[in-house]
Design a protein around this motif. Structure first.
Motif, mmCIF file in Angstrom:
data_model
loop_
_atom_site.group_PDB
_atom_site.id
_atom_site.type_symbol
_atom_site.label_atom_id
_atom_site.label_comp_id
_atom_site.label_asym_id
_atom_site.label_seq_id
_atom_site.Cartn_x
_atom_site.Cartn_y
_atom_site.Cartn_z
ATOM 1 N N PRO A 7 -12.447 -7.636 3.388
ATOM 2 C CA PRO A 7 -12.533 -6.356 4.109
ATOM 3 C C PRO A 7 -11.281 -6.053 4.938
ATOM 4 O O PRO A 7 -10.892 -4.885 5.074
ATOM 5 N N VAL A 8 -10.639 -7.078 5.455
ATOM 6 C CA VAL A 8 -9.383 -6.896 6.198
ATOM 7 C C VAL A 8 -8.331 -6.312 5.260
ATOM 8 O O VAL A 8 -7.636 -5.345 5.609
ATOM 9 N N ALA A 9 -8.229 -6.874 4.066
ATOM 10 C CA ALA A 9 -7.249 -6.390 3.089
ATOM 11 C C ALA A 9 -7.529 -4.948 2.686
ATOM 12 O O ALA A 9 -6.603 -4.131 2.570
ATOM 13 N N VAL A 10 -8.797 -4.614 2.495
ATOM 14 C CA VAL A 10 -9.149 -3.252 2.087
ATOM 15 C C VAL A 10 -8.831 -2.249 3.193
ATOM 16 O O VAL A 10 -8.271 -1.181 2.927
ATOM 17 N N LEU A 11 -9.154 -2.575 4.442
ATOM 18 C CA LEU A 11 -8.857 -1.640 5.529
ATOM 19 C C LEU A 11 -7.344 -1.499 5.734
ATOM 20 O O LEU A 11 -6.850 -0.393 5.996
ATOM 21 N N ALA A 12 -6.608 -2.579 5.576
ATOM 22 C CA ALA A 12 -5.147 -2.492 5.676
ATOM 23 C C ALA A 12 -4.602 -1.597 4.560
ATOM 24 O O ALA A 12 -3.732 -0.744 4.803
ATOM 25 N N ALA A 13 -5.122 -1.755 3.346
ATOM 26 C CA ALA A 13 -4.691 -0.910 2.226
ATOM 27 C C ALA A 13 -5.062 0.550 2.479
ATOM 28 O O ALA A 13 -4.259 1.455 2.219
ATOM 29 N N TRP A 14 -6.278 0.783 3.013
ATOM 30 C CA TRP A 14 -6.690 2.158 3.322
ATOM 31 C C TRP A 14 -5.751 2.780 4.355
ATOM 32 O O TRP A 14 -5.383 3.947 4.252
ATOM 33 N N THR A 15 -5.338 2.009 5.345
ATOM 34 C CA THR A 15 -4.417 2.513 6.360
ATOM 35 C C THR A 15 -3.106 2.958 5.713
ATOM 36 O O THR A 15 -2.549 3.997 6.074
ATOM 37 N N MET A 16 -2.629 2.202 4.743
ATOM 38 C CA MET A 16 -1.391 2.582 4.052
ATOM 39 C C MET A 16 -1.593 3.815 3.172
ATOM 40 O O MET A 16 -0.688 4.648 3.045
ATOM 41 N N ILE A 17 -2.786 3.979 2.617
ATOM 42 C CA ILE A 17 -3.089 5.187 1.841
ATOM 43 C C ILE A 17 -3.045 6.407 2.762
ATOM 44 O O ILE A 17 -2.462 7.440 2.410
ATOM 45 N N VAL A 18 -3.643 6.284 3.938
ATOM 46 C CA VAL A 18 -3.620 7.403 4.894
ATOM 47 C C VAL A 18 -2.184 7.663 5.353
ATOM 48 O O VAL A 18 -1.781 8.820 5.531
ATOM 49 N N TRP A 19 -1.395 6.619 5.522
ATOM 50 C CA TRP A 19 0.014 6.787 5.889
ATOM 51 C C TRP A 19 0.759 7.603 4.823
ATOM 52 O O TRP A 19 1.501 8.534 5.143
ATOM 53 N N LEU A 20 0.532 7.276 3.553
ATOM 54 C CA LEU A 20 1.156 8.036 2.467
ATOM 55 C C LEU A 20 0.650 9.481 2.460
ATOM 56 O O LEU A 20 1.423 10.420 2.262
ATOM 57 N N TYR A 63 -4.531 8.656 11.076
ATOM 58 C CA TYR A 63 -3.650 7.491 10.939
ATOM 59 C C TYR A 63 -3.516 6.783 12.289
ATOM 60 O O TYR A 63 -3.617 5.552 12.371
ATOM 61 N N ASN A 64 -3.335 7.554 13.352
ATOM 62 C CA ASN A 64 -3.254 6.955 14.687
ATOM 63 C C ASN A 64 -4.547 6.230 15.045
ATOM 64 O O ASN A 64 -4.520 5.150 15.642
ATOM 65 N N HIS A 65 -5.680 6.803 14.686
ATOM 66 C CA HIS A 65 -6.970 6.149 14.965
ATOM 67 C C HIS A 65 -7.093 4.830 14.223
ATOM 68 O O HIS A 65 -7.704 3.888 14.732
ATOM 69 N N VAL A 107 -13.993 12.113 6.742
ATOM 70 C CA VAL A 107 -14.573 13.225 7.503
ATOM 71 C C VAL A 107 -13.502 13.867 8.377
ATOM 72 O O VAL A 107 -13.358 15.096 8.400
ATOM 73 N N GLN A 108 -12.713 13.064 9.091
ATOM 74 C CA GLN A 108 -11.702 13.630 9.983
ATOM 75 C C GLN A 108 -10.642 14.387 9.205
ATOM 76 O O GLN A 108 -10.230 15.477 9.610
ATOM 77 N N ILE A 109 -10.204 13.851 8.099
ATOM 78 C CA ILE A 109 -9.111 14.467 7.344
ATOM 79 C C ILE A 109 -9.572 15.716 6.587
ATOM 80 O O ILE A 109 -8.845 16.709 6.524
#
Length: 141
Positions: A7-20, A63-65, A107-109
């Motif tokens: 789950p740590v890896a997935v959330l880190a990957a999701w953060t990078m997706i939102v960054w892109l 992304y900040n959140h 939801v936020q995006i």
């Protein structure tokens, strides 16, 4: 231990997706607004609130959140893994946290409905709180 780190890896990957996603939406919006980055000095992303369309800024805000509470999640889950917690409870809570944070992002995006965002945030925070309690218990057992 590896299962708890997934789950740590997935959330880190999701953060990078939102960054892109942030740059894929913000840079074209800045160009449309006539903002020339080569002439800007200093400033922060929130300075673009009211300048760029709200929907563009929602991605930046999310992304900040993802860089506010989730680092605590990363530390707690990695510490639990290092302490040998391989329980279904911790794994379920970790995956629950990740699923709720991804849902919060979407939801936020996409619609930024605050009551639903708040519910998702509160539920994810409850998962994190229980993980922290489990960590404290494991650390002092």
């Amino acid at each position: 231990m590896a299962l708890l780190v997934q789950p740590v890896a997935v959330l880190a990957a999701w953060t990078m997706i939102v960054w892109l996603w942030l740059y894929a939406t913000r840079l074209p919006a800045m160009k449309r607004a006539g903002i020339d980055l080569s002439k800007r000095r200093g400033g922060r992303g929130k300075d673009l609130d009211g300048v760029l369309p709200d929907k563009v800024q929602w991605v930046s805000h999310n992304y900040n959140h993802l860089l506010e509470q989730p680092p605590l999640f990363y530390a707690v889950v990695i510490a639990l893994a290092l302490l040998g917690d391989a329980s279904a409870t911790s794994l379920g809570l970790a995956w629950g946290y990740v699923a709720l944070r991804v849902a919060h992002s979407l939801v936020q995006i996409l619609s930024n409905r605050v009551p639903l965002r708040f519910l998702l945030f509160a539920l994810s925070s409850a998962c994190l709180l229980v993980l922290v309690v489990r960590l404290v218990g494991a650390a002092f057992a």
